[in-house]
Motif scaffolding. Structure first.
Motif, PDB file in Angstrom:
ATOM      1  N   LEU A  17      33.223  12.621  -5.807  1.00 42.14           N
ATOM      2  CA  LEU A  17      32.148  13.459  -5.288  1.00 42.14           C
ATOM      3  C   LEU A  17      32.161  13.535  -3.765  1.00 42.14           C
ATOM      4  CD1 LEU A  17      29.171  12.490  -7.632  1.00 42.14           C
ATOM      5  CD2 LEU A  17      30.843  14.324  -7.871  1.00 42.14           C
ATOM      6  N   GLY A  18      33.185  12.966  -3.155  1.00 36.16           N
ATOM      7  CA  GLY A  18      33.374  13.122  -1.721  1.00 36.16           C
ATOM      8  C   GLY A  18      32.437  12.285  -0.872  1.00 36.16           C
ATOM      9  N   ILE A  19      32.218  12.767   0.348  1.00 34.96           N
ATOM     10  CA  ILE A  19      31.349  12.093   1.322  1.00 34.96           C
ATOM     11  C   ILE A  19      30.028  12.857   1.413  1.00 34.96           C
ATOM     12  CG2 ILE A  19      31.093  11.385   3.731  1.00 34.96           C
ATOM     13  CD1 ILE A  19      34.192  11.487   3.914  1.00 34.96           C
ATOM     14  N   LEU A  20      28.936  12.144   1.231  1.00 33.56           N
ATOM     15  CA  LEU A  20      27.608  12.755   1.363  1.00 33.56           C
ATOM     16  C   LEU A  20      26.992  12.341   2.694  1.00 33.56           C
ATOM     17  CD1 LEU A  20      26.112  12.328  -2.221  1.00 33.56           C
ATOM     18  CD2 LEU A  20      27.589  14.134  -1.320  1.00 33.56           C
ATOM     19  N   ARG A  21      26.433  13.287   3.370  1.00 33.73           N
ATOM     20  CA  ARG A  21      25.821  13.004   4.658  1.00 33.73           C
ATOM     21  C   ARG A  21      24.497  12.262   4.481  1.00 33.73           C
ATOM     22  NH1 ARG A  21      30.135  12.550   7.050  1.00 33.73           N
ATOM     23  NH2 ARG A  21      31.511  14.358   6.807  1.00 33.73           N
ATOM     24  N   SER A  72      37.731   5.055   3.861  1.00 36.73           N
ATOM     25  CA  SER A  72      38.715   4.279   3.098  1.00 36.73           C
ATOM     26  C   SER A  72      38.131   3.709   1.811  1.00 36.73           C
ATOM     27  CB  SER A  72      39.268   3.135   3.954  1.00 36.73           C
ATOM     28  OG  SER A  72      38.220   2.265   4.358  1.00 36.73           O
ATOM     29  N   ASN A  73      36.826   3.473   1.812  1.00 39.33           N
ATOM     30  CA  ASN A  73      36.212   2.834   0.640  1.00 39.33           C
ATOM     31  C   ASN A  73      36.351   3.664  -0.628  1.00 39.33           C
ATOM     32  OD1 ASN A  73      35.448   0.739   2.229  1.00 39.33           O
ATOM     33  ND2 ASN A  73      33.259   0.908   1.844  1.00 39.33           N
ATOM     34  N   ARG A  74      36.137   4.964  -0.500  1.00 40.81           N
ATOM     35  CA  ARG A  74      36.132   5.811  -1.700  1.00 40.81           C
ATOM     36  C   ARG A  74      37.499   5.794  -2.369  1.00 40.81           C
ATOM     37  NH1 ARG A  74      35.758  10.329   0.384  1.00 40.81           N
ATOM     38  NH2 ARG A  74      36.989  11.831  -0.794  1.00 40.81           N
ATOM     39  N   GLU A  94      41.394  15.122   7.848  1.00 40.22           N
ATOM     40  CA  GLU A  94      40.556  16.047   8.609  1.00 40.22           C
ATOM     41  C   GLU A  94      40.442  15.579  10.063  1.00 40.22           C
ATOM     42  OE1 GLU A  94      36.808  16.474   6.647  1.00 40.22           O
ATOM     43  OE2 GLU A  94      37.667  17.511   4.897  1.00 40.22           O
ATOM     44  N   THR A  95      39.863  16.406  10.882  1.00 40.86           N
ATOM     45  CA  THR A  95      39.693  16.050  12.292  1.00 40.86           C
ATOM     46  C   THR A  95      38.606  14.987  12.425  1.00 40.86           C
ATOM     47  OG1 THR A  95      40.348  18.268  12.976  1.00 40.86           O
ATOM     48  CG2 THR A  95      39.158  16.919  14.582  1.00 40.86           C
ATOM     49  N   ARG A  96      38.934  13.906  13.106  1.00 41.04           N
ATOM     50  CA  ARG A  96      37.995  12.796  13.279  1.00 41.04           C
ATOM     51  C   ARG A  96      37.347  12.862  14.651  1.00 41.04           C
ATOM     52  NH1 ARG A  96      37.892   7.980  15.769  1.00 41.04           N
ATOM     53  NH2 ARG A  96      40.007   8.333  16.583  1.00 41.04           N
ATOM     54  N   GLY A  97      36.019  12.805  14.659  1.00 39.71           N
ATOM     55  CA  GLY A  97      35.300  12.728  15.923  1.00 39.71           C
ATOM     56  C   GLY A  97      35.480  11.369  16.559  1.00 39.71           C
ATOM     57  N   ARG A  98      35.167  11.276  17.832  1.00 38.18           N
ATOM     58  CA  ARG A  98      35.374  10.026  18.579  1.00 38.18           C
ATOM     59  C   ARG A  98      34.619   8.855  17.969  1.00 38.18           C
ATOM     60  NH1 ARG A  98      33.016   7.325  22.895  1.00 38.18           N
ATOM     61  NH2 ARG A  98      34.492   6.231  24.263  1.00 38.18           N
ATOM     62  N   ALA A  99      33.446   9.110  17.418  1.00 37.95           N
ATOM     63  CA  ALA A  99      32.619   8.031  16.861  1.00 37.95           C
ATOM     64  C   ALA A  99      32.665   8.001  15.336  1.00 37.95           C
ATOM     65  CB  ALA A  99      31.178   8.196  17.333  1.00 37.95           C
ATOM     66  N   GLN A 100      33.703   8.600  14.758  1.00 38.54           N
ATOM     67  CA  GLN A 100      33.800   8.646  13.305  1.00 38.54           C
ATOM     68  C   GLN A 100      34.949   7.783  12.789  1.00 38.54           C
ATOM     69  OE1 GLN A 100      33.900  13.038  12.734  1.00 38.54           O
ATOM     70  NE2 GLN A 100      32.044  12.737  11.504  1.00 38.54           N
ATOM     71  N   LEU A 101      34.878   7.473  11.495  1.00 38.74           N
ATOM     72  CA  LEU A 101      35.902   6.685  10.818  1.00 38.74           C
ATOM     73  C   LEU A 101      36.417   7.461   9.614  1.00 38.74           C
ATOM     74  CD1 LEU A 101      33.979   3.276  10.682  1.00 38.74           C
ATOM     75  CD2 LEU A 101      35.834   3.861  12.269  1.00 38.74           C
ATOM     76  N   PHE A 102      37.695   7.318   9.316  1.00 36.67           N
ATOM     77  CA  PHE A 102      38.212   7.874   8.072  1.00 36.67           C
ATOM     78  C   PHE A 102      37.664   7.057   6.910  1.00 36.67           C
ATOM     79  CE2 PHE A 102      41.772   9.236  10.931  1.00 36.67           C
ATOM     80  CZ  PHE A 102      41.546  10.601  10.815  1.00 36.67           C
ATOM     81  N   THR A 132      28.690   7.555   1.485  1.00 39.03           N
ATOM     82  CA  THR A 132      27.636   8.151   2.301  1.00 39.03           C
ATOM     83  C   THR A 132      27.828   7.749   3.752  1.00 39.03           C
ATOM     84  OG1 THR A 132      26.106   6.284   2.050  1.00 39.03           O
ATOM     85  CG2 THR A 132      26.021   8.009   0.372  1.00 39.03           C
ATOM     86  N   GLY A 133      27.415   8.621   4.647  1.00 39.29           N
ATOM     87  CA  GLY A 133      27.445   8.276   6.069  1.00 39.29           C
ATOM     88  C   GLY A 133      27.925   9.401   6.953  1.00 39.29           C
ATOM     89  N   ASN A 134      27.151   9.724   7.998  1.00 38.04           N
ATOM     90  CA  ASN A 134      27.568  10.741   8.959  1.00 38.04           C
ATOM     91  C   ASN A 134      28.781  10.304   9.771  1.00 38.04           C
ATOM     92  OD1 ASN A 134      25.440  12.366   8.154  1.00 38.04           O
ATOM     93  ND2 ASN A 134      24.058  11.635   9.777  1.00 38.04           N
ATOM     94  N   GLU A 135      29.018   9.003   9.774  1.00 36.86           N
ATOM     95  CA  GLU A 135      30.139   8.480  10.562  1.00 36.86           C
ATOM     96  C   GLU A 135      31.484   8.615   9.857  1.00 36.86           C
ATOM     97  OE1 GLU A 135      28.954   5.000   7.953  1.00 36.86           O
ATOM     98  OE2 GLU A 135      28.036   6.774   8.870  1.00 36.86           O
ATOM     99  N   LEU A 136      31.485   9.060   8.606  1.00 39.05           N
ATOM    100  CA  LEU A 136      32.714   9.125   7.817  1.00 39.05           C
ATOM    101  C   LEU A 136      33.311  10.524   7.819  1.00 39.05           C
ATOM    102  CD1 LEU A 136      31.675   7.024   4.682  1.00 39.05           C
ATOM    103  CD2 LEU A 136      32.916   6.254   6.718  1.00 39.05           C
ATOM    104  N   VAL A 137      34.633  10.567   7.775  1.00 37.14           N
ATOM    105  CA  VAL A 137      35.350  11.827   7.679  1.00 37.14           C
ATOM    106  C   VAL A 137      36.491  11.638   6.696  1.00 37.14           C
ATOM    107  CG1 VAL A 137      36.903  11.291   9.610  1.00 37.14           C
ATOM    108  CG2 VAL A 137      36.468  13.674   8.989  1.00 37.14           C
ATOM    109  N   GLU A 138      36.848  12.711   6.023  1.00 34.88           N
ATOM    110  CA  GLU A 138      37.908  12.664   5.012  1.00 34.88           C
ATOM    111  C   GLU A 138      39.266  12.434   5.679  1.00 34.88           C
ATOM    112  OE1 GLU A 138      39.047  12.653   1.077  1.00 34.88           O
ATOM    113  OE2 GLU A 138      37.016  12.959   1.831  1.00 34.88           O
ATOM    114  N   PRO A 139      40.112  11.551   5.144  1.00 35.25           N
ATOM    115  CA  PRO A 139      41.466  11.411   5.677  1.00 35.25           C
ATOM    116  C   PRO A 139      42.172  12.763   5.710  1.00 35.25           C
ATOM    117  CG  PRO A 139      41.012   9.632   4.146  1.00 35.25           C
ATOM    118  CD  PRO A 139      39.855  10.586   4.052  1.00 35.25           C
TER     119      PRO A 139
END
Length: 417
Positions: A233-237, A214-216, A204-212, A195-202
Motif C-alpha cells: 500500500l506504499g507510503i502514507l503521509r 527501507s522498512n516496507r 524517487e527524488t529524495r529531499g535533503r531531510a528525507q529517507l528512502f 507512514t511518514g512525511n520523511e519517507l520517499v520511495e527508493p
C-alpha cells in the motif's frame, strides 16, 4: 477473512511481556480463509491443511543397502568360510528370481532382495575364485546390509501433520509416496504500508531531510517468506484521514494489516488516532528492546499490528509479534525461532523486567566452541547491524547483566522465516 471483536486483544496488565503477547495471539487468532489443492511442486512454503498418512511402506520392498551378495540368513557360515554359487545379477529396478539352496545373488545397492534372502555380504568382504563361486566368511549377523520394507516409514503412519509449513525435505517425502497434489491452506492476505512525511520511495527524488523507505521492503520480504500474499500500500503521509481511509479499505480485502512507523506517542504519530477513529486500538506497551512502541488493533474485524519506524526495532518486533500472528492466521504450527546455547564474548547490562535482543555474530572460540560477538555499535536505526550479524542473543526479563563467558541463548536469523 478474520472477523474479530474490537476488544479481542484487550489486556489488563500495565506492561505486556513478549511471552504474554505471543500467548494472546495464539489464544485469540484463528486460521482464516479456506483450503485448496496445489501441485506437489508448488507446495513449498505452504501450510498443510490436513494430516498425510503413508499410503505404502517406505521403502515399498526389501532392498540391498550395498553392492554385494545376497543370501538366506540361515545359510551364513558359522564354522569356516563357505562357497556359494553366484546367481544374478540383481540390479535396481529389476525383479529377482528366487534363490536356490547354496547360492548367493550378485546384488547392487537399491536392488530388490530375492524373496528368500535377508542378508547381504559387502563385496569387499568376500573372496571370488576362477569359477562361478563366491567364498563367504563367518561372523556376519543375519539381516546385515539389507533394508526391510517399511524401514523408513510404515504404511498408515502419519508422515506430515496439519499446520506444518512445508519445506523441501517435506516435498521429497511426499514425492517418495507418489503423491502429486497436497491440500494446503489458502495464503494469508497481508496489507503493508509505511507512514511518514520523511519517507520517499527508493528510486524517487529524495529531499535533503528525507529517507528512502527501507522498512516496507523488509516487511514485505519477511511476510512472503512466511507464505503470505502481500499487498503493498506504499507510503502514507502523516495525515489521520488518509491513514484512516487506508485502514478501512485494507480491512475489507485482507486478513491482517501491518504498518511501519507512526505508533509512538509524538504529535506526528497518526496511526493511533486513525485506528481509534476506524476501529479499536490497544496500545501494547511491550517490554521489549528494541521495539517498545508496538500496537495492535482491530479494524472492521481485521487485526492490525503497528510496528516501530526504526528498522531494527521493526525487524525484531515483526519476528516476535507479527510472525506468530501471521502463522496463527495461516493455521501454521506455533513454532518459535530455534534457540541455541552459545558463549557470550561480550559484557552487557540491561534493565530488569524487559526482554532484550542483542545483534550478534557467531565465531569459533579458541577452544573450538561457538561464541557470540556483539555488534560494536548500538542503535535501532542501524540496518547494517542486521546485515553484519548472524542472529539475536535473547536476554530474558529477569536478567540484569551478561559477563563474557556466560551462556546465552542465540536465535539465528535463518530460523525466523
Amino acid at each position: 477473512m478474520a472477523q474479530l471483536s474490537d476488544d479481542c486483544f484487550a489486556f489488563g496488565g500495565p506492561m505486556m511481556t513478549v511471552a504474554e503477547a505471543k500467548s494472546l495471539i495464539r489464544e485469540r487468532l484463528r486460521p482464516v480463509g479456506g483450503i485448496e489443492t496445489v501441485a506437489l511442486y508448488e507446495a513449498d512454503g505452504r501450510i498443510l491443511a490436513e494430516d498425510i498418512a503413508a499410503p505404502l511402506d517406505l521403502p515399498p520392498f526389501a532392498n540391498s543397502a550395498v553392492d554385494g551378495y545376497a543370501i538366506d540368513g540361515a545359510s551364513i557360515p558359522t564354522e569356516s568360510e563357505a562357497a556359494f554359487t553366484v546367481s544374478g545379477p540383481v540390479q535396481a529396478g529389476t525383479s529377482p528370481e528366487r534363490l536356490d539352496a547354496g547360492s548367493a545373488a550378485r546384488i547392487f545397492t537399491g536392488a530388490p532382495m530375492p524373496e528368500n534372502a535377508d542378508t547381504v555380504y559387502m563385496q569387499e568382504d568376500v573372496r571370488l575364485n576362477a569359477g562361478n563361486f563366491v567364498h563367504l566368511p563367518v561372523g556376519l549377523t543375519r539381516g546385515s546390509n539389507a533394508r526391510p520394507a517399511g524401514e523408513d516409514v510404515a504404511r498408515g503412519d502419519t508422515i506430515l501433520s496439519a499446520g506444518r509449513r512445508l519445506r523441501p525435505q517435506d516435498i521429497a517425502l511426499t514425492a517418495a509416496f507418489g503423491l502429486t497434489h497436497l491440500r494446503v491452506r489458502t495464503r494469508v492476505r497481508v496489507a503493508i504500508f509505511s507512514t511518514g512525511n520523511e519517507l520517499v520511495e527508493p528510486g524517487e527524488t529524495r529531499g535533503r531531510a528525507q529517507l528512502f523507505d527501507s522498512n516496507r521492503a523488509m516487511l514485505m520480504a519477511m511476510a512472503r517468506r512466511l507464505g503470505a500474499e502481500v499487498t503493498d500500500l506504499g507510503i502514507l503521509r502523516d495525515d489521520r484521514a488518509t491513514i484512516a481511509d487506508a485502514l478501512v479499505g485494507a480491512a475489507r480485502e485482507h486478513d491482517i494489516i501491518l504498518t511501519s512507523g507512526g505508533v509512538s506517542t509524538g504529535d506526528a504519530d497518526f496511526v493511533k488516532d486513525a485506528l481509534q477513529a476506524t476501529g479499536s486500538l490497544v496500545l501494547w506497551r511491550i517490554a521489549i528492546k528494541p521495539g517498545r512502541p508496538v500496537v495492535m488493533g482491530v479494524v472492521a474485524g481485521t487485526p492490525l499490528i503497528g510496528l516501530p519506524g526504526n528498522p531494527v526495532a521493526s525487524f525484531v518486533t515483526f519476528a516476535h509479534v507479527a510472525r506468530p500472528a501471521i502463522l496463527a492466521l495461516a493455521g501454521g504450527e506455533a513454532t518459535a525461532g530455534l534457540t541455541l546455547p552459545v558463549r557470550a564474548a561480550f559484557a552487557y547490562r540491561k534493565k530488569k523486567d524487559r526482554r532484550e535482543y542483542v545483534r550478534a555474530s557467531i565465531r569459533t572460540g579458541s577452544d573450538g566452541l561457538p561464541e557470540a560477538v556483539k555488534f560494536p555499535r548500538e542503535g535501532a536505526g542501524l540496518i547494517s547491524s542486521l546485515v553484519g550479524t548472524d542472529g539475536l542473543v535473547e536476554l530474558p526479563e529477569e536478567l540484569r547483566e551478561v559477563a563474557a563467558g556466560d551462556t546465552v541463548s542465540f536465535i539465528p536469523y535463518d530460523t525466523l522465516f
